[in-house]
Design a protein around this motif. Structure first.
Motif: not given
Length: 299
Positions: A207-220
């Motif tokens: 993903l580009l420009d992830a929101t805060f919620a998306e950042e919390q579930v990313r692997e890196g």
């Protein structure tokens, strides 16, 4: 220590499930940025940047100091970051967290180590006097992708800032005010911007420009810094699971497209602000001051 509210397991599963179907909560495509909004303060070098709900303010200031003994022909450039508690409950005044440390390192490498700013042009008298630039990055609201927003703000502020003009006669240095002489733009050799890729499922989803919620579930995350000419300044990866090298190559090509698009937005806003100031700002005042002594009463 205060902490950000964490996502529940159901929220995590929902976000990941949607991403695997090619969907995002705000309806954007995986490679689509939120709208980049840029506004300027009355002073040169004050920039307010918003990317969605993420907001930072960058401010450039300068003073005349003695250069470092080992860099007699260079000026001084310092970057300072401040995370306001109003941006997130996890931020505390006077206490650096991991996000702030990483942001400082990324900006340091992006601007200073890539020689984006010509520090030799800040020298007034070698070994005696130089300009010291300070860039203050204030995070006012945090909804993801702080690095890209802060880098865009810093690069914009450096282009917008103008230092006082100087005159050197022997060892005597005269520094002119804005009313005496038009301030001088900084010498920028290139304009690097950051593009952050948040990845999932071992890099299968990015993903580009992830929101805060998306950042919390990313692997890196992978941060690619480059200029509009495609010159890569840095590729940074802080922790997270391993990702395939070919994926990084593909993301680098994608980053170039985004950097060129962001550069166009920044240049357009800088041009608009310059035209506004020339119409009714400092430039008009300078011309009025210069014309006033020559005016004669009609009679």
């Amino acid at each position: 220590m205060p902490r950000e509210v964490e996502l529940s397991n159901n929220e995590r599963d929902f976000i990941l499930g949607a991403l695997r179907q090619g969907l995002r909560l705000d309806g954007r495509g995986q490679d689509v940025y939120r709208e980049l909004e840029i506004s300027f303060g009355e002073e040169y070098g004050v920039v307010d940047v918003r990317l969605g709900k993420t907001r930072i303010v960058a401010r450039i200031s300068c003073e005349v100091v003695a250069p470092y003994p080992d860099r007699k022909f260079d000026g001084v450039f310092v970057i300072s970051t401040e995370f306001s508690p109003m941006a997130s409950p996890a931020f505390e005044v006077g206490r650096q967290n991991q996000d702030e440390i990483i942001l400082s390192r990324i900006l340091e490498k992006a601007i200073r180590r890539s020689s984006a700013l010509d520090t030799e042009s800040l020298c007034i008298i070698a070994g005696s006097k130089c300009f010291s630039l300070r860039a203050d990055i204030h995070v006012l609201d945090h909804d993801g992708n702080l690095i890209d927003t802060a880098c865009a703000g810093l690069v914009t502020a450096l282009q917008h800032f103008k230092r006082p003009d100087v005159e050197v006669q022997g060892e005597k240095v005269t520094i002119f005010t804005a009313r005496e002489r038009e301030p001088v733009p900084l010498s920028m050799l290139h304009h690097p911007l950051c593009v952050t890729f948040s990845y999932y499922d071992g890099g299968q989803i990015a993903l580009l420009d992830a929101t805060f919620a998306e950042e919390q579930v990313r692997e890196g995350e992978i941060i690619v810094t480059m200029n509009r000419n495609g010159e890569v300044c840095q590729i940074a990866k802080y922790g997270g699971v391993a990702v395939d090298a070919l994926a990084i190559l593909s993301w680098t090509n994608m980053a170039l497209v985004k950097v060129q698009a962001m550069t166009k937005v920044i240049q357009a806003r800088l041009k608009e602000d310059a035209e506004r100031r020339d119409k009714d700002g400092i430039a008009a005042e300078l011309r009025a001051d210069n014309d006033r002594p020559s005016e004669r009463p009609h009679g």
